[in-house]
Write an enzyme that holds these catalytic residues in place. Structure first.
Site, PDB file in Angstrom:
ATOM      1  N   GLY A   1     -98.424  -9.913 -26.947  1.00  0.00           N
ATOM      2  CA  GLY A   1     -98.019 -11.017 -26.474  1.00  0.00           C
ATOM      3  C   GLY A   1     -96.739 -11.187 -25.961  1.00  0.00           C
TER       4      GLY A   1
ATOM      5  CD  GLU B   1    -104.952 -14.777 -33.613  1.00  0.00           C
ATOM      6  OE1 GLU B   1    -104.909 -13.928 -34.575  1.00  0.00           O
ATOM      7  OE2 GLU B   1    -105.501 -14.536 -32.381  1.00  0.00           O
TER       8      GLU B   1
ATOM      9  N   GLY C   1    -105.957 -11.306 -29.310  1.00  0.00           N
ATOM     10  CA  GLY C   1    -105.188 -12.148 -30.229  1.00  0.00           C
ATOM     11  C   GLY C   1    -103.902 -12.381 -29.684  1.00  0.00           C
ATOM     12  CD  GLU C   2    -100.238  -9.171 -30.158  1.00  0.00           C
ATOM     13  OE1 GLU C   2     -99.425  -9.174 -29.557  1.00  0.00           O
ATOM     14  OE2 GLU C   2    -100.834  -8.226 -30.910  1.00  0.00           O
ATOM     15  N   GLY C   3    -102.278 -14.718 -28.550  1.00  0.00           N
ATOM     16  CA  GLY C   3    -102.087 -15.920 -27.481  1.00  0.00           C
ATOM     17  C   GLY C   3    -102.365 -14.958 -26.016  1.00  0.00           C
TER      18      GLY C   3
END
Length: 533
Positions: free
Chosen positions: A257, A341, A498-500
């Site tokens: 991210g 997230e 994840g992590e955007g």
């Protein structure tokens, strides 16, 4: 005239002119001046007419025979053919009326607005709302004015977009109508056209911007991911402390991210809303990682044996997300949000939430989640499905009840994501939606407030099947409330980090949509260009 004689040549020329003229008038009526697609149709229709006339003239040789055959066209031998012709024409007309997609041709809401306005031949339009935003984005300043004719499709769109009484749907349809006049086939930019119209409608400008992007990553732990010895169900292949380590990696600028945010110029904030055994002293930069004052200390409880949270804790986590958005806007004035997230076990939690919220079978939406190898472990998937199925039996029905679904299954970061999306909706700020977990949070938010559907831009298609369930749920809510449904994700690369990260990668696509709307020329402008010699 040498080939066919003066009479036949005159008839052919007049027929060609008439076909072209009628086709042009019809295109003007249907598409407001978009002639590109009709040029080819006109040629085809004209060729058919010419060939038919040549065949008739060569076969019948005289006007008397032509008139005689026209008068006697309805006889016993020709009736079946005529019936077939009229049936085909009737079916084609019904298809165009009831099956075709109306917004491509006649946008009734825009036409109604045009008919109700009584304006001068010249109208003045201010392109942007604030000088500060324009200077920051490198756009035309607020004081600049464009003067266009009343019939200009852009000026019409600008008038509707800037009208304080216009609805989101009015603005969306007006911008799509303007994009239909651009120098391209109608709808040829696909999802990019929806993104451009959606962004312009939210920002109330036909010169929208996606330059100031803020990425907020919410982090929390899940009780269901704890070991069985600690009261959990060991639903994940990874231990819980990995959540805390990823937070530290984000702080150090080394995790996915943070790396991609830096590359695409997005401002990054990482918010601890429920990470186990984490405090800010373990991170070197308080500018990136911070602990929410609404943090759910210790994370959620294991939904395999009890409710993950109380209703009060759900409200607390929703407030954490809303507060994070408000605080970030004070620092960055973002016009686009990316939400991400981090939380070991949150694919299991998201699957449980979706199953509880939609009533869809667990086997149709629960997949592997985070894996330690490239080979899918079917036994691990089956274990997750069993955990969720037993929990659904334990907690009972929560279909269509988002607050109860969050309370029973968690998690703190999912509730915070939902709160952040609700806050962005209140402020009409676009949200690039990441993969499965963020899509689930968006579905929860849409169940709470259907107008959320306006601001969602699905960025990436996850390899988790549950994301498609979440997207379809959102699209269904949008259609039910007569809101333009967000299209399917723009990127399909089997992302599931994840992590955007997937949403961050879509930032250039959203910027492209904004640029197409602001800079793309119309077909009329192209046709009027002078070629420099």
């Amino acid at each position: 005239s040498l080939a066919y004689g003066y009479e036949r040549a005159t008839l052919l020329v007049l027929s060609t002119f008439l076909a072209s003229y009628c086709s042009g008038c019809w295109a003007e009526y249907l598409l407001g001046g978009i002639m590109g697609d009709y040029l080819g149709a006109t040629i085809c229709v004209t060729e058919i007419i010419i060939l038919t006339l040549i065949y008739v003239l060569q076969s019948l040789n005289s006007w008397e025979r032509i008139l005689f055959r026209a008068v006697h066209i309805v006889d016993d031998q020709n009736i079946p053919t005529l019936v077939q012709f009229f049936v085909v024409m009737l079916c084609t007309t019904l298809w165009c009326c009831f099956v075709g997609h109306p917004p491509v041709f006649v946008r009734e809401s825009v036409v109604a607005i045009l008919e109700s306005t009584n304006q001068d031949d010249e109208i003045q339009i201010r392109l942007n709302t604030t000088t500060q935003n324009n200077k920051a984005d490198g756009k035309q300043e607020n004081g600049d004015i464009i003067t266009e004719s009343k019939t200009s499709s852009r000026s019409v769109a600008e008038k509707i977009v800037l009208d304080n009484l216009s609805t989101f749907n009015d603005r969306y349809e007006a911008v799509l109508t303007y994009m239909d006049s651009l120098a391209k086939p109608v709808g040829s930019l696909g999802t990019l056209e929806d993104w451009a119209a959606r962004l312009a409608s939210l920002q109330r400008s036909c010169v929208p911007s996606a330059e100031r992007v803020t990425c907020i990553i919410f982090c929390a732990d899940h009780g269901v991911a704890a070991s069985e010895a600690d009261g959990g169900a060991s639903c994940s292949s990874y231990p819980q402390f990995v959540t805390r380590k990823i937070v530290q990696g984000l702080d150090a600028g080394l995790a996915g991210g943070s790396v991609l945010s830096r590359m695409h110029g997005a401002t990054l904030y990482v918010i601890d809303v429920g990470v186990l055994n984490h405090d800010d002293s373990s991170c070197s930069s308080s500018d990136i990682v911070s602990t929410s004052v609404h943090k759910l200390v210790g994370g959620t409880k294991s939904f395999s044996v009890e409710h993950a949270m109380s209703i009060e804790q759900v409200e607390q986590c929703l407030l954490a997300g809303k507060t994070a958005v408000r605080d970030s806007l004070e620092k960055t004035s973002a016009n686009v949000f990316v939400f991400g997230e981090v939380g070991i076990g949150n694919t299991t939690t998201s699957s449980a939430i979706l199953a509880a919220l939609t009533g869809i079978e667990v086997d149709k939406l629960c997949d592997a989640g985070a894996t330690v190898g490239r080979t899918v472990d079917e036994s691990a998937i089956q274990k997750k499905r069993t955990i969720i199925s037993q929990a659904l039996q334990l907690h009972g029905n929560t279909v269509g009840k988002p607050m109860l679904a969050l309370a029973k299954y968690g998690g703190a970061e999912i509730a915070s994501l939902a709160g952040a999306i609700l806050e962005a909706c209140d402020r009409n700020i676009a949200v690039l939606v990441d993969g499965f977990i963020v899509s689930t949070a968006a579905a929860v938010a849409a169940h709470m407030c259907p107008s959320v559907c306006r601001i969602l831009f699905f960025a990436t298609k996850s390899s988790e099947r549950g994301q498609q369930i979440a997207i379809e749920s959102i699209q269904s809510i949008a259609r039910e409330h007569k809101i333009p449904a967000p299209p399917t994700p723009a990127i399909h690369m089997s992302l599931r980090l994840g992590e955007g990260t997937g949403a961050i990668m879509a930032i250039p696509i959203l910027r492209s949509a904004a640029t197409v709307l602001s800079d793309f020329c119309t077909l009329e402008e192209v046709m009027n260009l002078e070629i420099k010699k």
